[in-house]
Write a protein that holds these residues in place. Structure first.
Motif, PDB file in Angstrom:
ATOM      1  N   SER A  69      -3.457   5.047   0.833  1.00  0.00           N
ATOM      2  CA  SER A  69      -4.278   3.966  -0.169  1.00  0.00           C
ATOM      3  C   SER A  69      -4.886   3.115   0.691  1.00  0.00           C
ATOM      4  O   SER A  69      -4.511   2.529   1.825  1.00  0.00           O
ATOM      5  CB  SER A  69      -3.460   3.567  -1.090  1.00  0.00           C
ATOM      6  OG  SER A  69      -2.765   2.659  -0.567  1.00  0.00           O
ATOM      7  N   HIS A 105      -2.354   0.719  -9.415  1.00  0.00           N
ATOM      8  CA  HIS A 105      -3.312  -0.047  -8.833  1.00  0.00           C
ATOM      9  C   HIS A 105      -3.577  -1.493  -9.343  1.00  0.00           C
ATOM     10  O   HIS A 105      -3.661  -1.531 -10.483  1.00  0.00           O
ATOM     11  CB  HIS A 105      -4.592   0.614  -8.704  1.00  0.00           C
ATOM     12  CG  HIS A 105      -5.744   0.015  -7.888  1.00  0.00           C
ATOM     13  ND1 HIS A 105      -5.757  -0.103  -6.633  1.00  0.00           N
ATOM     14  CD2 HIS A 105      -6.873  -0.404  -8.536  1.00  0.00           C
ATOM     15  CE1 HIS A 105      -6.811  -0.834  -6.180  1.00  0.00           C
ATOM     16  NE2 HIS A 105      -7.664  -0.994  -7.415  1.00  0.00           N
ATOM     17  N   ASN A 144      -1.161  -1.587  -4.116  1.00  0.00           N
ATOM     18  CA  ASN A 144      -0.893  -0.412  -4.671  1.00  0.00           C
ATOM     19  C   ASN A 144       0.670  -0.104  -4.582  1.00  0.00           C
ATOM     20  O   ASN A 144       1.339  -0.501  -3.806  1.00  0.00           O
ATOM     21  CB  ASN A 144      -1.574   0.768  -4.236  1.00  0.00           C
ATOM     22  CG  ASN A 144      -3.039   0.958  -4.241  1.00  0.00           C
ATOM     23  OD1 ASN A 144      -3.812   0.804  -5.182  1.00  0.00           O
ATOM     24  ND2 ASN A 144      -4.112   0.556  -3.356  1.00  0.00           N
ATOM     25  N   GLN A 190       0.756  -1.418   0.018  1.00  0.00           N
ATOM     26  CA  GLN A 190       0.128  -0.089   0.014  1.00  0.00           C
ATOM     27  C   GLN A 190       1.037   1.070   0.186  1.00  0.00           C
ATOM     28  O   GLN A 190       2.086   1.138   0.284  1.00  0.00           O
ATOM     29  CB  GLN A 190      -0.965  -0.053   1.135  1.00  0.00           C
ATOM     30  CG  GLN A 190      -2.023  -1.159   1.231  1.00  0.00           C
ATOM     31  CD  GLN A 190      -2.897  -1.157   0.187  1.00  0.00           C
ATOM     32  OE1 GLN A 190      -3.079  -0.196  -0.612  1.00  0.00           O
ATOM     33  NE2 GLN A 190      -3.712  -2.256   0.041  1.00  0.00           N
TER      34      GLN A 190
END
Lengths: 167, 421
Positions: free
Chosen positions: B319, B341, B325, B304
């Motif tokens: 995020s 993503h 991500n 993330q």
């Protein structure tokens, strides 16, 4: 069969050289090797380095992982333990661990993941008796993939740690 | 006059060893409100004029912000030769005219004017000078002038990009114009190259090379090609990124254990550890004010995006939601980020506004990686794949206009847009 004997003898002579740091002058010339072929007595005298025994557990030099996993699978732990024991019994041997990842994720994340895989193997080797100085760990991440292709068949080959013994 | 001088300097520095690789570009989609603009063929040397015209038209078209109005055989070069009623009837709102002059052997000077067709008045008049072989640079500069005047944003057609070309086991670090043409090889070797990162002034690249047997960070001048080994600690040295003032880099080292973020002076001194997560922390990116870093971490169990304050204190996840991500980059104004993503086994390029926290996908799912903003924040460059090859691709920041850039051979990977105009 004869061929096999030659290679075993050769490799062990070389290994002996490396481990004892024998001076160049003492290195065997090809002549004694040829003699070994004709004289079966020599075969008995040879102590086989288990690292060069294709039937030994040490012949396994790669471990594979599930996606985003960096712990060595339970099934592969005896393999790493055997290499750790071998390294503890052969303190002059050195091994470099190379961690790899499949191409999913970013190149940098995969480099870090490959490093964590190699570092994980290093820890297990040390737990099994290898000295820290015998083991180095590097990562190639998703670079230099063993198998090409965007599918699990390729990815499963590329999620891997290799044990590369120094020659 | 100052503008012209600056242009001359820039072009002079880019003149070395140009490889004439063939490129092909595909443009998909169009902006919502396109400005109808006509570009009359330039006067003067026909061959040079045609080469410049082609670049100007291609640049304006691929921005997605313009609709090119055909000149219908009309070729005015001076305002006095323009019949505004004709151009109004053809639907043009702006008209570019001009001519090429040979100022001395090997040098040309291009006088260009942009006219408001509706108001029948001049919008700009500029002179662009360069070597006569630099038609692409002249064209990019003219397109930038037109873009800036008509949209209010600075143009990025003259800016440069870096990427890695992989052909079998051969790797090249390449810099090129933002449309992929005019490529120059900075480094060629048989070991992988990763993560090129531009210094804010566009003069140096930091990158990861495996030539020492493992990932090490090098810094190299784009102009002199001089290079230094910056970080070569045990394990992996990677993910370099420059502070806006060019004095420091943030990067990832594993010398103390897991992949953690460190600050290091550009001369290799003063190493300072920034994160202590014990997890994977990687892909740092400086905020435009140099106070914060965005980075990727799996400290919460999956990859993330997080943000930290370099002075300490703040370290927070930015995020959320489904999927993982990667590869965050601040927008030039610092108000949003672009990232990769991953969800449903697909990779998307996405943007996220920091205030709203809303993530917006700007590409369809595919094999998309490593996004970076153009210095004006209006376009995003990223690595993609088409016809079985790694290619460069770009998308307008609103996701409306995409383009694929095919280099001649091999896979294009790890692109990074030079933040310097």
């Amino acid at each position: 069969m004869k061929k096999l004997v030659i290679s075993v003898v050769l490799v062990n002579l070389l290994a002996a050289c490396a481990s004892q740091k024998a001076p160049e002058a003492a290195a065997p010339t090809p002549a004694p090797v040829a003699a070994a072929v004709t004289a079966p007595v020599v075969e008995k005298a040879v102590v086989v380095d288990p690292l060069n025994d294709a039937t030994s557990i040490l012949a396994k030099r790669s471990v594979y992982y599930a996606l985003d996993v960096d712990a060595v699978a339970a099934a592969d732990q005896p393999v790493i333990a055997a290499h750790g024991k071998y390294l503890s019994e052969n303190p002059s041997r050195k091994v470099e661990l190379a961690g790899y990842a499949d191409e999913r994720g970013s190149t940098e994340y995969n480099l870090a993941l490959g490093q964590r895989r190699a570092d994980g193997v290093k820890k297990l080797l040390e737990l099994s008796g290898a000295k820290a100085a015998q083991v180095s760990a590097v990562s190639f991440g998703e670079e230099k993939p063993k198998a090409a292709g965007h599918d699990e068949a390729a990815w499963s080959q590329n999620r891997r740690s290799d044990l590369n013994y120094a020659k | 006059m100052l503008k012209v001088l600056k242009m001359l300097l820039l072009l002079g520095s880019l003149s070395a060893a140009v490889a004439h690789a063939e490129m092909s570009i595909e443009i998909i989609g169009a902006g919502e409100h396109q400005i109808p603009v006509a570009v009359a063929p330039l006067g003067g040397d026909a061959k040079i004029a045609a080469a410049i015209n082609e670049v100007v038209l291609a640049d304006l078209q691929r921005s997605g912000l313009f609709r090119i109005v055909d000149n219908a055989g009309k070729t005015p070069h001076e305002p006095s030769e323009v019949n505004y009623a004709d151009w109004q009837a053809m639907g043009a709102e702006a008209l570019a005219i001009g001519s090429v002059e040979l100022v001395e052997a090997g040098r040309v000077s291009v006088k260009v004017r942009l006219l408001d067709v509706l108001k029948k008045s001049p919008l700009l008049g500029e002179v662009v000078s360069a070597k006569d072989s630099q038609t692409r640079q002249i064209g990019h500069r003219i397109a930038d002038l037109i873009y800036e005047k008509l949209t209010g944003d600075k143009g990025v057609f003259s800016t440069r990009i870096a990427y890695v070309n992989r052909l079998g086991e051969k790797y090249r670090l390449v810099v090129a114009d933002s449309d992929g043409y005019n490529e120059q090889t900075v480094l060629a070797q048989n070991e992988p190259i990763m993560s090129p990162a531009w210094s804010a002034d566009g003069s140096r690249l930091a990158y990861v090379s495996f030539e020492t047997g493992h990932a090490a960070v090098f810094v190299q001048s784009v102009f002199t090609k001089q290079r230094n080994l910056l970080a070569d600690f045990r394990g992996s040295n990677s993910a370099p990124t420059w502070s806006p003032d060019g004095k420091q880099l943030a990067m990832v080292l594993t010398r103390d254990g897991s992949s953690q973020l460190y600050l290091i002076n550009a001369d290799g001194s003063g190493i300072q550890r920034l994160t202590f997560s014990g997890a994977i922390d990687t892909e740092p990116c400086f905020s435009p004010d140099g106070q914060r870093l965005l980075f990727t971490s799996d400290r919460g169990g999956s990859a993330q995006i997080y943000q930290l304050a370099i002075a300490g204190g703040l370290e927070q996840r930015v995020s959320f939601g489904e999927g993982t991500n990667y590869s965050p980059r601040y927008s030039p104004d610092g108000k949003s980020m672009v990232l990769v993503h991953r969800a449903n086994a697909q990779f998307y390029i996405a943007t996220q506004d920091f205030q709203s926290g809303q993530m917006q996908l700007v590409t369809d799912g595919g094999w998309h990686k490593k996004p970076s903003f153009a210095p004006n924040g209006k376009m995003i460059l990223f690595a993609s794949e088409a016809r079985g090859r790694g290619i460069l691709a770009s998308v307008s920041s609103d996701g409306r206009v995409k383009q694929h850039m095919f280099t001649q051979t091999g896979d294009a990977r790890e692109p990074m847009w030079n933040p310097h105009f």
